[in-house]
Structures are given as C-alpha cells and as structure tokens.
Design a protein around this motif. Structure first.
Motif, PDB file in Angstrom:
ATOM      1  N   MET A   6      -9.453  -6.841  12.205  1.00  0.00           N
ATOM      2  CA  MET A   6     -10.158  -5.785  11.483  1.00  0.00           C
ATOM      3  C   MET A   6      -9.479  -5.457  10.164  1.00  0.00           C
ATOM      4  O   MET A   6     -10.133  -5.240   9.146  1.00  0.00           O
ATOM      5  N   VAL A   7      -8.128  -5.406  10.142  1.00  0.00           N
ATOM      6  CA  VAL A   7      -7.400  -5.133   8.909  1.00  0.00           C
ATOM      7  C   VAL A   7      -7.697  -6.191   7.864  1.00  0.00           C
ATOM      8  O   VAL A   7      -7.956  -5.888   6.691  1.00  0.00           O
ATOM      9  N   ALA A   8      -7.674  -7.455   8.265  1.00  0.00           N
ATOM     10  CA  ALA A   8      -7.919  -8.544   7.325  1.00  0.00           C
ATOM     11  C   ALA A   8      -9.317  -8.450   6.745  1.00  0.00           C
ATOM     12  O   ALA A   8      -9.529  -8.615   5.537  1.00  0.00           O
ATOM     13  N   ALA A   9     -10.272  -8.141   7.579  1.00  0.00           N
ATOM     14  CA  ALA A   9     -11.648  -8.063   7.104  1.00  0.00           C
ATOM     15  C   ALA A   9     -11.829  -6.902   6.131  1.00  0.00           C
ATOM     16  O   ALA A   9     -12.462  -7.050   5.077  1.00  0.00           O
ATOM     17  N   GLU A  10     -11.263  -5.739   6.447  1.00  0.00           N
ATOM     18  CA  GLU A  10     -11.407  -4.581   5.565  1.00  0.00           C
ATOM     19  C   GLU A  10     -10.662  -4.776   4.253  1.00  0.00           C
ATOM     20  O   GLU A  10     -11.120  -4.350   3.193  1.00  0.00           O
ATOM     21  N   LEU A  11      -9.497  -5.408   4.308  1.00  0.00           N
ATOM     22  CA  LEU A  11      -8.759  -5.698   3.081  1.00  0.00           C
ATOM     23  C   LEU A  11      -9.544  -6.624   2.175  1.00  0.00           C
ATOM     24  O   LEU A  11      -9.626  -6.424   0.959  1.00  0.00           O
ATOM     25  N   ASP A  12     -10.112  -7.663   2.764  1.00  0.00           N
ATOM     26  CA  ASP A  12     -10.907  -8.589   1.961  1.00  0.00           C
ATOM     27  C   ASP A  12     -12.076  -7.879   1.305  1.00  0.00           C
ATOM     28  O   ASP A  12     -12.372  -8.080   0.119  1.00  0.00           O
ATOM     29  N   ALA A  13     -12.746  -7.019   2.074  1.00  0.00           N
ATOM     30  CA  ALA A  13     -13.884  -6.297   1.514  1.00  0.00           C
ATOM     31  C   ALA A  13     -13.452  -5.355   0.392  1.00  0.00           C
ATOM     32  O   ALA A  13     -14.102  -5.279  -0.654  1.00  0.00           O
ATOM     33  N   ALA A  14     -12.326  -4.646   0.593  1.00  0.00           N
ATOM     34  CA  ALA A  14     -11.836  -3.722  -0.426  1.00  0.00           C
ATOM     35  C   ALA A  14     -11.422  -4.455  -1.695  1.00  0.00           C
ATOM     36  O   ALA A  14     -11.702  -4.005  -2.812  1.00  0.00           O
ATOM     37  N   VAL A  15     -10.765  -5.593  -1.527  1.00  0.00           N
ATOM     38  CA  VAL A  15     -10.328  -6.371  -2.695  1.00  0.00           C
ATOM     39  C   VAL A  15     -11.528  -6.892  -3.463  1.00  0.00           C
ATOM     40  O   VAL A  15     -11.543  -6.887  -4.700  1.00  0.00           O
ATOM     41  N   THR A  20      -5.349  -9.969  -1.425  1.00  0.00           N
ATOM     42  CA  THR A  20      -5.287  -9.130  -0.229  1.00  0.00           C
ATOM     43  C   THR A  20      -4.378  -7.930  -0.426  1.00  0.00           C
ATOM     44  O   THR A  20      -4.464  -7.286  -1.469  1.00  0.00           O
ATOM     45  N   PHE A  21      -3.506  -7.654   0.559  1.00  0.00           N
ATOM     46  CA  PHE A  21      -2.798  -6.373   0.611  1.00  0.00           C
ATOM     47  C   PHE A  21      -2.053  -6.063  -0.685  1.00  0.00           C
ATOM     48  O   PHE A  21      -2.285  -5.050  -1.328  1.00  0.00           O
ATOM     49  N   GLU A  22      -1.136  -6.944  -1.110  1.00  0.00           N
ATOM     50  CA  GLU A  22      -0.363  -6.679  -2.327  1.00  0.00           C
ATOM     51  C   GLU A  22      -1.256  -6.691  -3.553  1.00  0.00           C
ATOM     52  O   GLU A  22      -1.072  -5.914  -4.481  1.00  0.00           O
ATOM     53  N   GLN A  23      -2.251  -7.582  -3.533  1.00  0.00           N
ATOM     54  CA  GLN A  23      -3.170  -7.635  -4.657  1.00  0.00           C
ATOM     55  C   GLN A  23      -3.959  -6.330  -4.768  1.00  0.00           C
ATOM     56  O   GLN A  23      -4.234  -5.845  -5.860  1.00  0.00           O
ATOM     57  N   LEU A  24      -4.310  -5.746  -3.627  1.00  0.00           N
ATOM     58  CA  LEU A  24      -5.048  -4.499  -3.652  1.00  0.00           C
ATOM     59  C   LEU A  24      -4.219  -3.379  -4.274  1.00  0.00           C
ATOM     60  O   LEU A  24      -4.741  -2.553  -5.029  1.00  0.00           O
ATOM     61  N   ALA A  25      -2.917  -3.345  -3.970  1.00  0.00           N
ATOM     62  CA  ALA A  25      -2.044  -2.327  -4.562  1.00  0.00           C
ATOM     63  C   ALA A  25      -1.988  -2.466  -6.079  1.00  0.00           C
ATOM     64  O   ALA A  25      -2.043  -1.475  -6.823  1.00  0.00           O
ATOM     65  N   VAL A  26      -1.904  -3.708  -6.562  1.00  0.00           N
ATOM     66  CA  VAL A  26      -1.877  -3.943  -8.011  1.00  0.00           C
ATOM     67  C   VAL A  26      -3.223  -3.574  -8.629  1.00  0.00           C
ATOM     68  O   VAL A  26      -3.303  -2.991  -9.711  1.00  0.00           O
ATOM     69  N   GLN A  27      -4.295  -3.944  -7.918  1.00  0.00           N
ATOM     70  CA  GLN A  27      -5.625  -3.591  -8.406  1.00  0.00           C
ATOM     71  C   GLN A  27      -5.791  -2.082  -8.556  1.00  0.00           C
ATOM     72  O   GLN A  27      -6.369  -1.597  -9.530  1.00  0.00           O
ATOM     73  N   MET A  28      -5.273  -1.346  -7.577  1.00  0.00           N
ATOM     74  CA  MET A  28      -5.385   0.106  -7.631  1.00  0.00           C
ATOM     75  C   MET A  28      -4.645   0.670  -8.844  1.00  0.00           C
ATOM     76  O   MET A  28      -5.138   1.586  -9.518  1.00  0.00           O
ATOM     77  N   SER A  29      -3.474   0.145  -9.136  1.00  0.00           N
ATOM     78  CA  SER A  29      -2.711   0.608 -10.290  1.00  0.00           C
ATOM     79  C   SER A  29      -3.476   0.370 -11.577  1.00  0.00           C
ATOM     80  O   SER A  29      -3.556   1.242 -12.452  1.00  0.00           O
ATOM     81  N   LEU A  30      -4.065  -0.850 -11.706  1.00  0.00           N
ATOM     82  CA  LEU A  30      -4.847  -1.160 -12.901  1.00  0.00           C
ATOM     83  C   LEU A  30      -6.108  -0.316 -12.963  1.00  0.00           C
ATOM     84  O   LEU A  30      -6.514   0.151 -14.029  1.00  0.00           O
ATOM     85  N   ILE A  35     -10.765   3.692  -5.600  1.00  0.00           N
ATOM     86  CA  ILE A  35      -9.324   3.916  -5.449  1.00  0.00           C
ATOM     87  C   ILE A  35      -9.051   4.778  -4.225  1.00  0.00           C
ATOM     88  O   ILE A  35      -8.154   4.483  -3.429  1.00  0.00           O
ATOM     89  N   ARG A  36      -9.840   5.843  -4.067  1.00  0.00           N
ATOM     90  CA  ARG A  36      -9.650   6.699  -2.899  1.00  0.00           C
ATOM     91  C   ARG A  36      -9.911   5.940  -1.607  1.00  0.00           C
ATOM     92  O   ARG A  36      -9.183   6.097  -0.613  1.00  0.00           O
ATOM     93  N   SER A  37     -10.955   5.116  -1.620  1.00  0.00           N
ATOM     94  CA  SER A  37     -11.268   4.331  -0.418  1.00  0.00           C
ATOM     95  C   SER A  37     -10.142   3.370  -0.081  1.00  0.00           C
ATOM     96  O   SER A  37      -9.753   3.217   1.087  1.00  0.00           O
ATOM     97  N   SER A  38      -9.588   2.736  -1.115  1.00  0.00           N
ATOM     98  CA  SER A  38      -8.493   1.785  -0.887  1.00  0.00           C
ATOM     99  C   SER A  38      -7.239   2.504  -0.415  1.00  0.00           C
ATOM    100  O   SER A  38      -6.507   2.009   0.445  1.00  0.00           O
ATOM    101  N   GLN A  39      -6.974   3.681  -0.981  1.00  0.00           N
ATOM    102  CA  GLN A  39      -5.814   4.447  -0.529  1.00  0.00           C
ATOM    103  C   GLN A  39      -5.956   4.841   0.932  1.00  0.00           C
ATOM    104  O   GLN A  39      -4.993   4.787   1.700  1.00  0.00           O
ATOM    105  N   ALA A  40      -7.169   5.244   1.337  1.00  0.00           N
ATOM    106  CA  ALA A  40      -7.396   5.593   2.737  1.00  0.00           C
ATOM    107  C   ALA A  40      -7.188   4.393   3.642  1.00  0.00           C
ATOM    108  O   ALA A  40      -6.647   4.500   4.750  1.00  0.00           O
ATOM    109  N   LEU A  41      -7.583   3.203   3.154  1.00  0.00           N
ATOM    110  CA  LEU A  41      -7.402   1.993   3.957  1.00  0.00           C
ATOM    111  C   LEU A  41      -5.927   1.660   4.125  1.00  0.00           C
ATOM    112  O   LEU A  41      -5.458   1.336   5.221  1.00  0.00           O
ATOM    113  N   LEU A  42      -5.179   1.752   3.034  1.00  0.00           N
ATOM    114  CA  LEU A  42      -3.761   1.395   3.099  1.00  0.00           C
ATOM    115  C   LEU A  42      -2.952   2.403   3.912  1.00  0.00           C
ATOM    116  O   LEU A  42      -1.899   2.061   4.453  1.00  0.00           O
TER     117      LEU A  42
END
Length: 532
Positions: free
Chosen positions: A128-137, A78-88, A112-119
C-alpha cells in the motif's frame, strides 16, 4: 492350429508396455505435482516483484544525461523524490502566487499537504505504501510539469525569490529606521509632567527669587572640598544626581555642586535647588548663555553651528548634499553647548584644581570622596574603559579611512566613557587640552573624521591622557542593555546611557526603582504635575 493362432495374436497385443506406463505414472505422480506448484509459486513471485513493488532506483538510460529537474518531475520517483518535489513545490507555490496564478498555487499547496500527510502517516503494508507513493509522485510530477510549462522553472523561481527577499529586506530596513526615529523622538521629547514642573518652578522663582545663601559662597572656590559639575537642562534628573550623591556621601557638608543650564531652564533650576538643603551641600546654578567668553570667535563648534551645511546636515539629514544621515546622529543634544561645555572646564572653573564630571542620567550609590585623592599619574582624566567588546574601540567612533587619523591613532585603542570622570584641571592647563580639542574640531568642519557628538572628539583630545579607573566606579548600559545584578550592586555610579532614560515611558522598568528612590514624590509640585 486355430487355438495356437489365437494365442499368438494375443501375444502380439504388447500388454507388457501398458503395464510399464502404468507402473511409471503411478510411481512418479507426486513429482509432477511438485514441479507444477513450484512453477506457480515462481510466477507469483515474479508478478509481485515487477508489478506492485516500489522501484527505488529508476531505469538508467546511458543515452540521456542526468537532469535534476527532470528527475524530480519523472513519475517513477518515490519516497526521497517526493520529499525533493515537495521542497520545489513550496517555492513554486510562492512564485505562482506572486504571479497571480492562484489556481496553480492552490493546487500545489493542496498536493503538498496531501504528500505531507502521506509521509507522516502510521506504518502501512509495503504494498500500500508503494502504491500511494507512486500515485503522490505522479500527481506532484504533473503539477511541477505544469509549472514548468508556465516558465516557473528553477532559474525563474530564483530570480523572483531574490527580488522578493530584496523587497523584504528594504521593508525591514525602512521599519527599523522608522522604529529608531520614533524611539529618538520619544527620547528627545520632554514628558508632560516634567514640562509642567519646569513651568511651575519658573513661576515660583519669579515670585520669591533670592541669592544663594552667604554661607555657601566661600565653598564654591575652596579647592579642598569635593567639587562636582553637572551640565543639564533637566531639573528633575539633575536633582536625582545631586540627591543621590549627598545621600551616599560620608561628609555631605564637604560636597559642592556646580550646575550649568540654559536660559530657558535657569529660573526653574534656581527655584528647585533653593527649596532644598541637600544635607548641607552647596549648590551653584549658572547660565551657559551668560558666559561671555563662549562665542563663535573662540569656540569652533559655535562657528560650525552657524554654517548652513551643518544645519542642513542636522535638520534635513544631509538631504541637500545627497547623503543620508543616521537618525541617531540627528539629536538636539549634539547641537547644544551644554554637551560641549565639558571641553571648557578650566574656563568655567578658573579657581578649581580638581572636579568630578557627572552626566544628568546617573545615580550615585557610594561615597565618591576617594576619587578626589586618586592618583592620576600625571594624566588629565580618570575614566572607566569600555573596550570589553570590539565595538567600543576607536574604529567604532572614528573614520579611520582618513589619513590624518591613521597617522596619529591606533584604531584598536580602547575607548572610555563620559558620564563619571575625574578631571585634574592643573594637568589640563599644562597640556592645553582645550587647544587640542579646538585643533580636531577645526579639522572636522566637513565631518569626515566623525559625525556629531562629544565622545569622538573626546577620544582624540584626551588620547594618551586618560588614567584607567576600576570598572566598579562607573557601570554603564542601563539605558539600552541588560546589566548584571552583581554589577548593579557593586557600581558606585550607575549610568543610563542610551535612549531609555529612567524618567521616560520607554525607560527600562527593571532599573526605574533605582532612580525613583531619589525622587521626592511627596513634593507638592511633583504631585501637582503628576510626575511618576
């Protein structure tokens, strides 16, 4: 009988039980309704908690060891994992682009741009946040898995990025060397205006040449006067040194300048200084090529300059020997005898006892008469030390891996500067300083003690023979660094050491007005040659 039998039958209908159930249901119906509502509420809480809520902690599997790469790719991050994913993903996008996989690079960049816009989006309801985070991850995880299948994993990415960094460093080093070379060329080339001035002065000299005024000749050997020497092939720069000195002198009639130049500039130098009086100061111009004692049998530098290895070191940058020489060491001034003539002052001025040596890239702002009465305490030279920073100590200029230097000198000894030096010629002759200079020059035939230049052998030659002067006598750095305003006002002599000479276009505009103050821009030849 029949009536009694009917009454008994009626009694056997158990009306009392029906009455009890009616009473019980009528009294406890609200309890059943409460239990049902609680059950429905608990069911909703259960469904919400397990269905749409974000799971910040993934289910642990004791059978499987933890793996960071797999953890990042897993869809339940989820949230923290998405940040790490973006870096990789940023790293893998670069690797994919380098591998010419533009489609994958585009997909990673888009996600990456989509995830940055979400964060960075405004606060939304938790569901809604949980659902969008799951989808982005999940989307990012699929792309990372795709990159992994193409061998864009961490190890491969690191190797490729290292190669990229190395290439960038090599390109940066090449550009830096190119910039240094261009700067060196700009510093070495004579501006068109100064070249024109030299030509016009040479023509002027041969049209009306004449000897030095008879009244000035006795001053040239009078040790009671203030004798300055400048060795230069730049007419205008030398003129600024002379003019600034006499303008700021309390008794300019007691000032004597001894100028030494080469054959090419001798006529121009004579012509210029014969046109000006300089407030009664005496000016002598000599030709270094006329010094008969200055020959290869006496001067080690001249012998070295005739050596093919030395010439290859300078002109080819050491290519013949397989070594690469820094551009800053390949400067013509290092091959000029005007640069090394400072080590032969007793031969140049045999009848003098004390002189002040000045470089041609200085401006004098105060009366220098006190330097001639300064007590050098038996030392040969008075100079301003430059060891305020570590890079001006001996180890910066000399190769202390050589055992000869380690045995005789302190690598942390304080350096000093040429450019404005008081020289006691009597002490020089007593200590045989020229002989010491010859000794170290002969030990440096293979250039293992130092490269080219006059300061390194000067540090060795005058070691233990230098008297420290107040720093205000000699302010350095105007040709390559920023100098404090207070130091500019206090300094008796300002020195443009470095490539940014004030007569060049690359000169620091902040300091040019100081130098221009002593240039006669109204002179017809200066205007004719468009010197500015």
């Amino acid at each position: 009988m029949r009536d009694s039998a009917r009454r008994r039958a009626a009694e056997f209908r158990r009306p009392s039980r029906r009455r009890w159930l009616s009473v019980w249901w009528g009294s406890l119906w609200w309890l059943w309704l409460l239990c049902g509502s609680l059950g429905v509420l608990l069911l909703l809480v259960f469904l919400l908690g397990h269905g749409s809520g974000p799971r910040l902690t993934p289910p642990l599997n004791p059978q499987r060891p933890l793996n960071l790469t797999e953890g990042v790719i897993e869809p339940w991050s989820t949230f923290e994992q998405l940040a790490v994913q973006m870096s990789l993903a940023k790293t893998l996008a670069v690797v994919a682009k380098e591998s010419n996989n533009l489609q994958l690079a585009w997909e990673l960049t888009t996600q990456i741009r989509s995830s940055q816009a979400l964060l960075s989006s405004p606060a939304l309801p938790p569901v809604m946040v949980a659902a969008e985070l799951d989808a982005a991850v999940r989307k990012m995880g699929l792309l990372l898995q795709k990159a992994r299948q193409l061998n864009y994993d961490g190890a491969a990415a690191i190797v490729k990025l290292k190669a990229r960094v190395q290439t960038m460093e090599e390109n940066a080093a090449a550009e830096k060397e190119k910039s240094t070379r261009y700067g060196q060329i700009a510093a070495e080339e004579l501006p068109k205006g100064l070249y024109c001035l030299g030509i016009q002065l040479t023509k002027e000299w041969y049209q009306r040449k004449g000897p030095i005024a008879a009244a000035s000749v006795p001053k040239l050997t009078n040790s009671k006067l203030q004798h300055f020497c400048v060795f230069s092939d730049n007419v205008l720069a030398t003129s600024v040194v002379v003019n600034s000195t006499v303008v700021n002198a309390e008794h300019p009639e007691r000032v004597v300048f001894h100028l030494v130049t080469d054959t090419v500039n001798y006529a121009a130098m004579r012509a210029w200084f014969s046109m000006h009086s300089f407030r009664g100061a005496a000016v002598e111009v000599q030709n270094v090529d006329k010094f008969t004692w200055l020959n290869a049998s006496y001067v080690p530098v001249l012998r070295q300059l005739q050596d093919s290895g030395t010439r290859s070191f300078y002109y080819s940058g050491g290519a013949a020997a397989g070594a690469k020489v820094e551009v800053k060491f390949r400067n013509p001034k290092y091959l000029s005898m005007l640069n090394h003539l400072r080590f032969y002052l007793p031969e140049v001025f045999p009848s003098l006892e004390k002189v002040v040596f000045l470089d041609d890239d200085v401006v004098v702002q105060r009366d220098l008469a006190p330097l001639f009465t300064a007590d050098l305490e038996g030392n040969v030279m008075g100079a301003v030390e430059t060891c305020m920073e570590t890079f001006h100590r001996f180890h910066k200029y000399l190769n202390f891996s050589h055992p000869l230097l380690r045995a005789h000198f302190d690598p942390d000894a304080c350096g000093w500067a040429f450019g404005m030096n008081v020289i006691d010629l009597k002490a020089w002759r007593k200590h045989n300083v020229t002989g010491i200079y010859h000794y170290w020059q002969e030990r440096n035939v293979d250039r293992t003690l130092w490269k080219l230049g006059s300061l390194p052998p000067g540090l060795l030659t005058f070691y233990g023979l230098v008297q420290r002067l107040d720093p205000d006598w000699h302010v350095l750095g105007l040709g390559y660094a920023a100098v404090e305003e207070a130091a500019l006002h206090r300094g008796a002599v300002l020195h443009w050491n470095g490539n940014q000479k004030p007569w060049l276009k690359i000169g620091n505009e902040r300091y040019k007005p100081i130098w221009n103050r002593y240039v006669d821009f109204s002179h017809p030849l200066i205007q004719q040659c468009n010197v500015h």
